[in-house]
Design an enzyme around this catalytic site. Structure first.
Site, PDB file in Angstrom:
ATOM      1  N   THR A 237       0.833  -1.204   0.000  1.00  0.00           N
ATOM      2  CA  THR A 237       0.000   0.000   0.000  1.00  0.00           C
ATOM      3  C   THR A 237       0.867   1.254   0.000  1.00  0.00           C
ATOM      4  O   THR A 237       0.600   2.218  -0.711  1.00  0.00           O
ATOM      5  CB  THR A 237      -0.945  -0.016   1.217  1.00  0.00           C
ATOM      6  OG1 THR A 237      -1.665  -1.231   1.200  1.00  0.00           O
ATOM      7  CG2 THR A 237      -1.897   1.143   1.192  1.00  0.00           C
TER       8      THR A 237
ATOM      9  N   HIS B 203     -10.408   0.380   5.024  1.00  0.00           N
ATOM     10  CA  HIS B 203      -9.303   0.539   4.095  1.00  0.00           C
ATOM     11  C   HIS B 203      -9.907   1.085   2.800  1.00  0.00           C
ATOM     12  O   HIS B 203     -10.081   0.359   1.821  1.00  0.00           O
ATOM     13  CB  HIS B 203      -8.638  -0.829   3.860  1.00  0.00           C
ATOM     14  CG  HIS B 203      -7.313  -0.765   3.176  1.00  0.00           C
ATOM     15  ND1 HIS B 203      -6.827   0.381   2.579  1.00  0.00           N
ATOM     16  CD2 HIS B 203      -6.357  -1.719   2.989  1.00  0.00           C
ATOM     17  CE1 HIS B 203      -5.641   0.123   2.053  1.00  0.00           C
ATOM     18  NE2 HIS B 203      -5.329  -1.138   2.292  1.00  0.00           N
TER      19      HIS B 203
END
Ligand code: ZN
Lengths: 310, 453
Positions: free
Chosen positions: A63, A140
């Protein structure tokens, strides 16, 4: 409608804060920015002079890298700060930490933290925009947006589809954001997993709970497998990977219950052979690599929209 | 100095000049004293630290000494002194959060004449020396302090602490508050051993395996917020264990801070069956629900956690029907740096001494129970359960008196907080009703602005 929409969010903290129109705008913007990554010179000057700080309290390569590439492709200056220990262990409160980051005068702070709610606390206490890159087992959002982008590319729509999310629903921020996001866009969301991994009240977030995998994936358009851990924080959830895999692993045999053109997704990192058969992960229905590519585009779109590009 | 009169004033229980202990005549108050079945408009006279007489206003007052201070209460309520049977004073060891001096001052400001302080200090109050230290410090305080000793040495839940020696030094009860006893055999022995030394056992009922990692009530909201939950069962299985042990050992047990509907039901059923159990709850459990946690508000993080509206309703019913015997605040001071952190890392607990009266009065206004019951819950019952003097306005008894103005409205602000810590979810709230005078042993320890001279 040709009316140009406005995006009036300073922060991206939760899918709950975004309307259907906001999500459409993000996905459209991501589609148009995706082309940049396909050029030979993968860089545009859109965010020149802007500073983006990647603030990761929890280890994450994928990420963090995805956000970093997104920022660099648009010429923003990026800094990475990682803190493996919690702020309290250093004798510094979260607010102090936030003030220290502000000394760098960033425009956007991208936060990953093991505790739910931290991006919101930072957003309330500092002047920069905050993007939640994963907070504990809460949400998320950018992962959900890239998942929706991928599904829309392959299926041409989200509205009316049925999505099955399989795995540890209790401890998955990806599942939480996806349940909210896909439901908002008109999809039906099913969740399935061992009953120790299904939290109380998940129906209230818009998901339908299935006890058996076969029923859960029967006739669905998308199957999303989540990464499994045997236990979390001394909390025994399943007896073994073998038993999990036998009852909840997605295999070539049970995938037959889904639609023939059903997509197979995984937010990564994957335990090959536990939650997903390796042949399926690498097979024609898998869109796992598209997810990674779209991740950069979605994160470019978020930075672009938040920093008020026009 | 601008010449502005002080808003409120405080006096310690001991020291100072003799005028502080002059006779006191309260006129025109509403005197409510359940122990003597009194609820009348009248006068109350205090001399030599004791209550001399109580009489209706229409009667001719007898003459009082020349140095008597007379205060016209204009209808405000005169009640037997309130006792908070569950507070954390943080001394010894965590004086940056609270001290016996600052905590007892907060108690006085909230209308309390006495507090029972829990043993989870540093070091733990598990022996005569620590109990004696607390008693000695309390001599320099603003209210009576009743130490509660630990059940186990070091609060470790392994070996019995020295109950007899702590009792000799002034402990009134033993408890595992803050560090629950998991070993049921140890709990059984503790209950039995209390009998030798005439001590009450106060149980913090929590199954640590079930509550592990949890930070709020488990339910749809914890799922939505991504916070690990604490199921109601974590409290209820231990409430049941302790009721069963008390029943078997025929020894009283007191259940601390009841927070769930099923705990109330278990206690109600046990009482009906003759089990020697008493119970308390805290104002936040009958006022707030888990919704107060939204926005990751660490000022609403506590153990046990805030529950749901259904639980709040059951707690109120328990207070009304006598299942729950006492209101105790679980006053748990923490400094800002322990609360201004990630929700999961934030310390458990809130301060409560200064907000208990208005929150309890709200239930009187909602007609959950009447004023007499309020006095039982905050004065008479805590005194009886702890086995300490107090709880009545009988002539000859120690003059511990709480005077409240049930109608005064105020906003509880940071500046107003008397405790050393400010971790309250009620900061900024508009509250109604508060203590205006606190009298301990005939001396005014807290005086509201109404009565400044
Ligand atoms: Zn406790």
């Amino acid at each position: 409608m040709a009316v140009k929409q406005r995006f009036d969010h300073r922060h991206i903290l939760s899918l709950e804060d975004l309307s259907e129109a906001d999500i459409c705008l993000i996905l459209q913007t991501a589609e148009s920015l995706k082309e940049i990554s396909e050029r030979s010179i993968k860089k545009v000057p859109t965010l020149r002079g802007k500073t983006v700080v990647n603030f990761f309290f929890e280890p994450s390569t994928r990420t963090r890298l995805s956000f970093e590439i997104a920022a660099k492709r648009m010429s923003a200056d990026t800094f990475n700060i990682s803190a493996s220990t919690s702020s309290i262990q250093k004798g510094e409160t979260l607010i102090d930490t936030a003030r220290n980051i502000m000394a760098m005068n960033p425009d956007v702070i991208i936060v990953r933290h093991s505790c739910a709610g931290v991006p919101g606390i930072l957003a309330d206490n500092i002047d920069a925009s905050v993007i939640n890159a994963g907070d504990g087992i809460h949400e998320h959002p950018s992962q959900c947006l890239l998942d929706m982008m991928t599904v829309r590319q392959k299926k041409g729509k989200i509205d009316g589809l049925t999505v099955a999310i399989v795995g540890d629903i209790s401890h998955s921020r990806v599942a939480h954001s996806n349940i909210i996001g896909f439901s908002k866009m008109g999809a039906k969301v099913r969740v399935c997993g061992p009953s120790t991994m299904i939290p109380i009240g998940i129906e209230e977030m818009g998901a339908k709970v299935y006890g058996s995998l076969e029923e859960a994936i029967d006739g669905v358009d998308v199957v999303m497998a989540l990464r499994i851990q045997k236990e979390r924080q001394k909390d025994p959830l399943i007896p073994s990977f073998r038993e999990y895999s036998r009852f909840f692993g997605i295999t070539k045999r049970n995938i037959g219950a889904a639609k023939p053109d059903a997509l197979i997704m995984h937010p990564g990192p994957m335990n090959r052979g536990v939650e997903l058969d390796p042949d399926l992960a690498d097979g024609p229905r898998s869109v796992i690599l598209d997810q990674v590519t779209n991740g950069v585009a979605v994160r470019m779109a978020l930075l672009y929209l938040i920093l008020g590009g026009d | 100095m601008t010449g502005k009169a002080p808003m409120t004033s405080f006096q310690k229980m001991r020291g100072g000049d003799a005028s502080l202990d002059a006779p006191l005549l309260f006129k025109n108050g509403r005197i409510i004293d359940p122990a003597n079945r009194l609820d009348l408009n009248g006068d109350l006279f205090i001399e030599n630290g004791r209550i001399s007489w109580v009489r209706p206003s229409d009667k001719e007052s007898s003459t009082v000494p020349d140095d008597t201070r007379t205060i016209d209460l204009d209808g405000r309520w005169i009640l037997p002194g309130f006792i908070d049977m569950h507070v954390h004073l943080r001394e010894p060891g965590e004086e940056y959060k609270e001290t016996i001096e600052s905590g007892s001052k907060s108690a006085a400001a909230g209308g309390f004449c006495g507090v029972a302080c829990m043993p989870n200090t540093i070091p733990v109050n598990d022996c005569e020396a620590v109990t004696s230290f607390i008693k000695a410090r309390a001599r320099n305080g603003y209210c009576r302090v009743y130490p509660v000793g630990a059940i186990s040495k070091g609060g470790k839940g392994e070996a019995l602490a020295e109950f007899g020696e702590m009792r000799t030094a002034g402990a009134v009860a033993v408890s595992d508050d803050g560090r629950p006893v998991s070993d049921s055999q140890l709990m059984r022995r503790a209950l039995e051993y209390c009998a030798c030394h005439n001590l009450l056992l106060i149980s913090h009922s929590e199954d640590l395996n079930l509550s592990r990692n949890g930070v709020m009530n488990e339910g749809p909201l914890s799922t939505k917020m991504g916070l690990r939950g604490i199921p109601r069962s974590a409290e209820e299985v231990m409430v049941y264990r302790d009721l069963s042990l008390a029943e078997f050992a025929k020894r009283p047990v007191h259940i601390a801070h009841v927070s769930t509907r099923e705990s109330v039901s278990l206690i109600r059923r046990a009482k009906a069956g003759g089990c020697p159990v008493t119970a308390e709850t805290a104002p936040h459990y009958f006022t707030l629900t888990e919704d107060a946690v939204e926005g990751y508000n660490t000022r609403a993080k506590m153990s046990p956690p805030l529950r749901t509206g259904d639980d709040v309703e059951a707690i109120r019913e328990g207070l009304r029907d006598g299942t729950i015997d006492a209101i105790a605040t679980d006053h748990a001071p923490h400094s800002d740096f322990e609360k201004d952190v990630e929700f999961e890392f934030a310390a458990n607990g809130i301060i409560g001494l200064e907000t208990a009266i208005p929150l309890a009065l709200a239930l009187v206004r909602d007609e959950i129970f009447n004023v007499t019951r309020l006095v039982e819950l905050l004065s008479l019952n805590p005194a009886r359960i702890l086995g300490v003097e107090g709880g009545s306005l009988s002539p000859g008894s120690r003059a511990d008196v709480t005077v409240i103005d049930p109608d005064t409205e105020f906003v509880y602000t940071k500046e107003e907080v008397v405790s050393k810590s400010r971790n309250s979810p009620f900061l900024g709230s508009e509250l109604k009703g508060r203590a205006v005078l606190t009298i301990v042993g005939g001396r005014i320890t807290f005086c509201g602005e109404e009565f400044q001279r």
